[in-house]
Design a protein around this motif. Structure first.
Motif, PDB file in Angstrom:
ATOM      1  N   ILE A   5      51.085  31.775  38.871  1.00 31.02           N
ATOM      2  CA  ILE A   5      50.677  30.606  39.656  1.00 31.02           C
ATOM      3  C   ILE A   5      49.156  30.464  39.622  1.00 31.02           C
ATOM      4  N   PHE A   6      48.446  31.549  39.819  1.00 33.08           N
ATOM      5  CA  PHE A   6      46.993  31.572  39.660  1.00 33.08           C
ATOM      6  C   PHE A   6      46.556  33.014  39.464  1.00 33.08           C
ATOM      7  N   THR A   7      45.337  33.198  38.996  1.00 29.50           N
ATOM      8  CA  THR A   7      44.776  34.526  38.769  1.00 29.50           C
ATOM      9  C   THR A   7      43.397  34.578  39.417  1.00 29.50           C
ATOM     10  N   SER A   8      43.140  35.653  40.151  1.00 28.41           N
ATOM     11  CA  SER A   8      41.820  35.889  40.729  1.00 28.41           C
ATOM     12  C   SER A   8      41.165  37.014  39.945  1.00 28.41           C
ATOM     13  N   LYS A   9      39.844  37.003  39.914  1.00 28.73           N
ATOM     14  CA  LYS A   9      39.146  38.003  39.117  1.00 28.73           C
ATOM     15  C   LYS A   9      37.929  38.516  39.878  1.00 28.73           C
ATOM     16  N   ALA A  10      37.746  39.818  39.847  1.00 28.46           N
ATOM     17  CA  ALA A  10      36.562  40.465  40.414  1.00 28.46           C
ATOM     18  C   ALA A  10      36.186  41.628  39.500  1.00 28.46           C
ATOM     19  N   THR A  11      34.907  41.931  39.471  1.00 30.44           N
ATOM     20  CA  THR A  11      34.408  43.015  38.627  1.00 30.44           C
ATOM     21  C   THR A  11      33.660  44.019  39.490  1.00 30.44           C
ATOM     22  N   ALA A  12      34.010  45.297  39.302  1.00 29.03           N
ATOM     23  CA  ALA A  12      33.328  46.379  40.004  1.00 29.03           C
ATOM     24  C   ALA A  12      32.484  47.170  39.009  1.00 29.03           C
ATOM     25  N   LYS A  21      31.977  42.030  42.633  1.00 33.27           N
ATOM     26  CA  LYS A  21      31.694  40.605  42.720  1.00 33.27           C
ATOM     27  C   LYS A  21      32.856  39.829  42.115  1.00 33.27           C
ATOM     28  N   SER A  22      33.287  38.785  42.836  1.00 31.75           N
ATOM     29  CA  SER A  22      34.326  37.914  42.303  1.00 31.75           C
ATOM     30  C   SER A  22      33.689  36.933  41.326  1.00 31.75           C
ATOM     31  N   ASP A  23      34.513  36.382  40.438  1.00 32.46           N
ATOM     32  CA  ASP A  23      33.980  35.481  39.420  1.00 32.46           C
ATOM     33  C   ASP A  23      33.383  34.214  40.023  1.00 32.46           C
ATOM     34  N   ASP A  24      33.825  33.821  41.236  1.00 33.46           N
ATOM     35  CA  ASP A  24      33.267  32.627  41.878  1.00 33.46           C
ATOM     36  C   ASP A  24      32.100  32.957  42.818  1.00 33.46           C
ATOM     37  N   ASP A  28      30.712  39.337  46.984  1.00 34.97           N
ATOM     38  CA  ASP A  28      29.515  39.862  46.323  1.00 34.97           C
ATOM     39  C   ASP A  28      28.994  40.980  47.222  1.00 34.97           C
ATOM     40  N   LEU A  29      29.569  42.164  47.068  1.00 40.93           N
ATOM     41  CA  LEU A  29      29.361  43.241  48.036  1.00 40.93           C
ATOM     42  C   LEU A  29      28.883  44.537  47.410  1.00 40.93           C
ATOM     43  N   ASN A  30      27.980  45.201  48.118  1.00 42.08           N
ATOM     44  CA  ASN A  30      27.652  46.579  47.787  1.00 42.08           C
ATOM     45  C   ASN A  30      28.789  47.451  48.277  1.00 42.08           C
ATOM     46  N   ASN A  44      34.085  49.037  51.101  1.00 44.00           N
ATOM     47  CA  ASN A  44      34.750  50.047  50.297  1.00 44.00           C
ATOM     48  C   ASN A  44      36.119  49.512  49.876  1.00 44.00           C
ATOM     49  N   PRO A  45      36.745  50.097  48.870  1.00 42.54           N
ATOM     50  CA  PRO A  45      38.031  49.582  48.405  1.00 42.54           C
ATOM     51  C   PRO A  45      39.104  49.524  49.498  1.00 42.54           C
ATOM     52  N   GLU A  46      39.106  50.479  50.404  1.00 46.85           N
ATOM     53  CA  GLU A  46      40.126  50.489  51.458  1.00 46.85           C
ATOM     54  C   GLU A  46      39.926  49.318  52.424  1.00 46.85           C
ATOM     55  N   GLN A  47      38.679  49.009  52.743  1.00 47.21           N
ATOM     56  CA  GLN A  47      38.397  47.871  53.623  1.00 47.21           C
ATOM     57  C   GLN A  47      38.826  46.564  52.955  1.00 47.21           C
ATOM     58  N   LEU A  48      38.526  46.427  51.682  1.00 45.21           N
ATOM     59  CA  LEU A  48      38.910  45.222  50.954  1.00 45.21           C
ATOM     60  C   LEU A  48      40.434  45.110  50.853  1.00 45.21           C
ATOM     61  N   PHE A  49      41.103  46.226  50.586  1.00 41.63           N
ATOM     62  CA  PHE A  49      42.564  46.214  50.517  1.00 41.63           C
ATOM     63  C   PHE A  49      43.169  45.895  51.883  1.00 41.63           C
ATOM     64  N   ALA A  50      42.586  46.427  52.954  1.00 46.13           N
ATOM     65  CA  ALA A  50      43.072  46.125  54.306  1.00 46.13           C
ATOM     66  C   ALA A  50      42.988  44.624  54.578  1.00 46.13           C
ATOM     67  N   ALA A  51      41.900  44.003  54.192  1.00 43.37           N
ATOM     68  CA  ALA A  51      41.733  42.559  54.403  1.00 43.37           C
ATOM     69  C   ALA A  51      42.772  41.766  53.627  1.00 43.37           C
ATOM     70  N   THR A  52      42.984  42.132  52.388  1.00 45.33           N
ATOM     71  CA  THR A  52      43.930  41.376  51.571  1.00 45.33           C
ATOM     72  C   THR A  52      45.372  41.632  51.994  1.00 45.33           C
ATOM     73  N   TYR A  53      45.699  42.871  52.322  1.00 43.14           N
ATOM     74  CA  TYR A  53      47.064  43.189  52.743  1.00 43.14           C
ATOM     75  C   TYR A  53      47.381  42.490  54.068  1.00 43.14           C
ATOM     76  N   ALA A  54      46.456  42.523  55.016  1.00 50.52           N
ATOM     77  CA  ALA A  54      46.678  41.878  56.315  1.00 50.52           C
ATOM     78  C   ALA A  54      46.920  40.381  56.148  1.00 50.52           C
ATOM     79  N   SER A  55      46.109  39.724  55.342  1.00 54.06           N
ATOM     80  CA  SER A  55      46.260  38.277  55.183  1.00 54.06           C
ATOM     81  C   SER A  55      47.538  37.921  54.438  1.00 54.06           C
ATOM     82  N   CYS A  56      47.873  38.675  53.411  1.00 46.34           N
ATOM     83  CA  CYS A  56      49.103  38.413  52.668  1.00 46.34           C
ATOM     84  C   CYS A  56      50.325  38.662  53.547  1.00 46.34           C
TER      85      CYS A  56
END
Length: 139
Positions: A5-12, A21-24, A28-30, A44-56
């Protein structure tokens, strides 16, 4: 592969002590490893995963409730823990989803959360891979 349906992209870069940083540019985080440096500011990866898992998960919960003709107001908080893996001496993650739901009984809240866990894409991805604890609370 499924119908995309769509693809999101980020580079670490430089892992847990680097930058993501995401492609858009919206993300853009340290990155900081809280196990090593508690004073440094960053995510940190766990904080980012927590945000995405909670919203999904909250989205899946609202879809399930809507499909069951239930009008709810919900809030999902994900706690993602970085853990020592006793089996191989490495590391793993575990998650706890704390879900508050207005508009239903405790029994209905428990069922909605279990049903959402079956359809949430993040729950599907983690099934059998990490320990996930579900805590539903009717409020």
């Amino acid at each position: 592969m499924s119908n995309v349906i769509f693809t999101s992209k980020a580079t670490a870069k430089n892992g847990r002590d680097g930058h993501v940083k995401s492609d858009d540019g919206l993300i853009d985080l340290n990155l900081v490893n809280p196990a090593k440096d508690k004073d440094e500011k960053g995510s940190n990866p766990e904080q980012l995963f927590a945000a995405t898992y909670a919203s999904c998960f909250d989205g899946a919960l609202n879809l399930v409730a809507s499909n069951q003709d239930k009008k709810i107001d919900s809030e999902t908080t994900a706690e993602v823990s970085f853990c020592k893996d006793e089996e191989d001496g490495g590391f793993k993650i575990a998650a706890t989803l704390n879900v508050s739901i207005k508009g239903v009984s405790q029994e209905e809240a428990d069922k909605l959360v279990k049903d959402a866990h079956k359809v949430c894409p993040y729950s599907k991805a983690t099934q059998g891979n990490i320990d996930v604890t579900l805590n539903a609370k009717a409020v």
